[in-house]
Design a protein around this motif. Structure first.
Motif, short mmCIF file in Angstrom:
data_model
loop_
_atom_site.label_atom_id
_atom_site.label_comp_id
_atom_site.label_asym_id
_atom_site.label_seq_id
_atom_site.Cartn_x
_atom_site.Cartn_y
_atom_site.Cartn_z
N VAL A 254 -7.12 3.53 1.37
CA VAL A 254 -7.83 4.57 0.63
C VAL A 254 -9.33 4.29 0.70
O VAL A 254 -9.78 3.17 0.40
N TRP B 222 3.93 5.44 -6.28
CA TRP B 222 2.76 6.16 -6.82
C TRP B 222 1.73 6.41 -5.73
O TRP B 222 1.17 7.51 -5.63
N ASN B 223 1.47 5.43 -4.89
CA ASN B 223 0.47 5.58 -3.83
C ASN B 223 0.94 6.60 -2.80
O ASN B 223 0.12 7.36 -2.26
N LYS C 73 0.37 10.04 -4.46
CA LYS C 73 -1.02 10.40 -4.73
C LYS C 73 -1.89 10.40 -3.47
O LYS C 73 -2.76 11.27 -3.32
N ASN C 74 -1.69 9.47 -2.53
CA ASN C 74 -2.66 9.26 -1.45
C ASN C 74 -2.11 9.41 -0.03
O ASN C 74 -2.91 9.44 0.91
N THR D 237 0.81 -1.22 0.00
CA THR D 237 0.00 0.00 0.00
C THR D 237 0.84 1.26 0.00
O THR D 237 0.30 2.37 -0.05
#
Length: 317
Positions: free
Chosen positions: A155, A119-120, A123-124, A115
Motif C-alpha cells: 500500500v 481486512w487488507n 480494503k486494498n 499483507t
C-alpha cells in the motif's frame, strides 16, 4: 328394566371452574414467530443475507474496463528498456544449446501472507478482474491465462502495488524468430536489387525486414504451461472504482511501435521476436507474394518500355 320415554339429552361438557367460579380459558394459538420452523427459516435467511453481503464486500468491488494506463515518454522508455532486455536474454539463451529452459516469465516475487489478510484484501486488494484485464492486454491471442493469484500487496500513499503468480498455456507453438534484412542473391537485376529492400514482406515488420525461418526456435510448445511472476505496479480506487495505471510488460507482449524500434537495432545475435507458427506461415506466404508483385511490376515496366521503343522505330515485336 328399560326406561320408557324420550331419550335423555346429553349435555356438553363444561370446563372445570376455578375457585372463584370462573371458567378456565382455552390456550391461545402460537404466533407465527414463535413457531420453531419460522425461527429456523428466519435464521437461515439471515445467514444467507449476511453471507451475500460479506461476499459482495469481499469480491464485488467494481473496476474500470477501460485502458487507463499512463503512457508518458518516460514510462514508455522504461518499459522498452526492460522489455527489450528480456528479449535479448531470451535470444542468448536460445543460442545456447544447453539452456535448460526459456524464461518467458520472471520468477514470482516473495510471498508475504501478512499483507493479504482478510481486512487488507477487502480494503486494498484490487479485484481479480482488473488484474486479468490488464494482463490479457499483454498476451497474444495464442496464449491463454489459466490462473492468477496475489503474492504480495504493498500500500502506497496514492494506491497499491500487487505482485502476482500467473500461469499461462500455449494454444499453439510460440517461436523465437530472428529478424534480418531480406537477402539479395547474386545475379539479380539492378532494379530488383534496388526495390527488394523497400518491399514490405510482413505485416508486422518494417520495409526490407523478414523473419529468418531457418533460425526459428520453439520456446513455448503448444499445450504446455508455464508459471511465473507479474507485477501490477500501480492501481488506485476512486469513487468506488478501481483503475490500473501502471503494470509490467511481459516478454510475450507485442507493441508494434516498440517492436519496430527493436528490430532496427544492430545486435548480435540479431534481434528476434516471438511469433506463433501460424503467423510465421502467413509471413512466409506474404514474403513470396511481395517478391512476385515486385518482379511482375518490373516485367510490366520493361515490356512497356520496349513497346514505346519499338513504336518509335516503326515496327512491332
Amino acid at each position: 328394566m328399560f326406561r320408557s320415554g324420550p331419550p335423555r339429552r346429553i349435555q356438553p361438557s363444561i370446563p372445570p371452574a376455578n375457585r372463584e367460579g370462573e371458567k378456565v380459558p382455552s390456550p391461545l394459538p402460537k404466533k407465527p414467530w414463535e413457531k420453531p420452523v419460522f425461527l429456523l427459516g428466519l435464521g437461515t435467511a439471515s445467514l444467507l443475507i449476511a453471507g451475500s453481503i460479506l461476499l459482495y464486500l469481499y469480491t464485488g468491488s467494481s473496476f474500470s474496463k477501460n485502458d487507463d494506463e499512463v503512457r508518458t515518454p518516460q514510462v514508455l522508455q522504461a518499459d522498452y528498456a526492460l522489455w527489450s532486455a528480456s528479449l535479448r536474454n531470451l535470444s542468448k539463451n536460445a543460442a545456447n544449446q544447453n539452456a535448460p529452459a526459456f524464461p518467458l516469465l520472471p520468477p514470482p516475487a516473495e510471498r508475504k501472507d501478512s499483507t493479504l489478510g482478510l481486512w487488507n484484501r477487502w480494503k486494498n486488494l484490487p479485484p481479480e478482474g482488473l488484474a486479468r484485464a490488464v494482463l490479457l492486454r499483454r498476451l497474444p491471442q495464442q496464449v491463454e491465462l489459466t490462473a492468477i493469484a496475489p503474492r504480495c500487496l504493498t500500500v502506497t500513499e496514492d494506491g497499491v502495488t500487487v505482485d502476482y503468480t500467473v500461469s499461462l498455456r500455449a494454444k499453439e507453438d510460440i517461436l523465437l524468430v530472428p529478424v534480418v534484412p531480406i537477402s539479395l542473391e547474386k545475379g539479380l537485376h539492378p532494379n530488383q536489387t534496388r526495390l527488394y529492400p523497400k518491399g514490405i514482406y510482413a505485416y508486422d515488420l518494417p520495409p526490407g525486414k523478414v523473419f529468418d525461418l531457418a533460425g526459428q526456435k520453439t520456446v513455448f510448445p503448444a499445450g504446455s504451461t508455464m508459471e511465473g511472476g507479474w507485477t501490477l505496479r500501480h492501481a488506485e480506487k476512486s469513487l468506488g472504482t478501481w483503475k490500473a495505471t501502471r503494470a509490467d510488460l511481459l516478454t510475450l507482449t507485442r507493441i508494434p511501435a516498440l517492436e519496430s524500434i527493436f528490430v532496427r537495432e544492430a545486435s548480435q545475435p540479431p534481434p528476434a521476436l516471438l511469433r506463433s507458427q501460424s503467423e510465421l506461415i502467413n509471413s512466409r506466404d506474404k514474403q513470396i507474394a511481395t517478391k512476385q508483385t515486385i518482379d511482375s511490376r518490373l516485367a510490366s515496366i520493361s515490356a512497356c518500355g520496349h513497346g514505346r521503343w519499338n513504336r518509335r522505330h516503326g515496327w512491332r515485336r
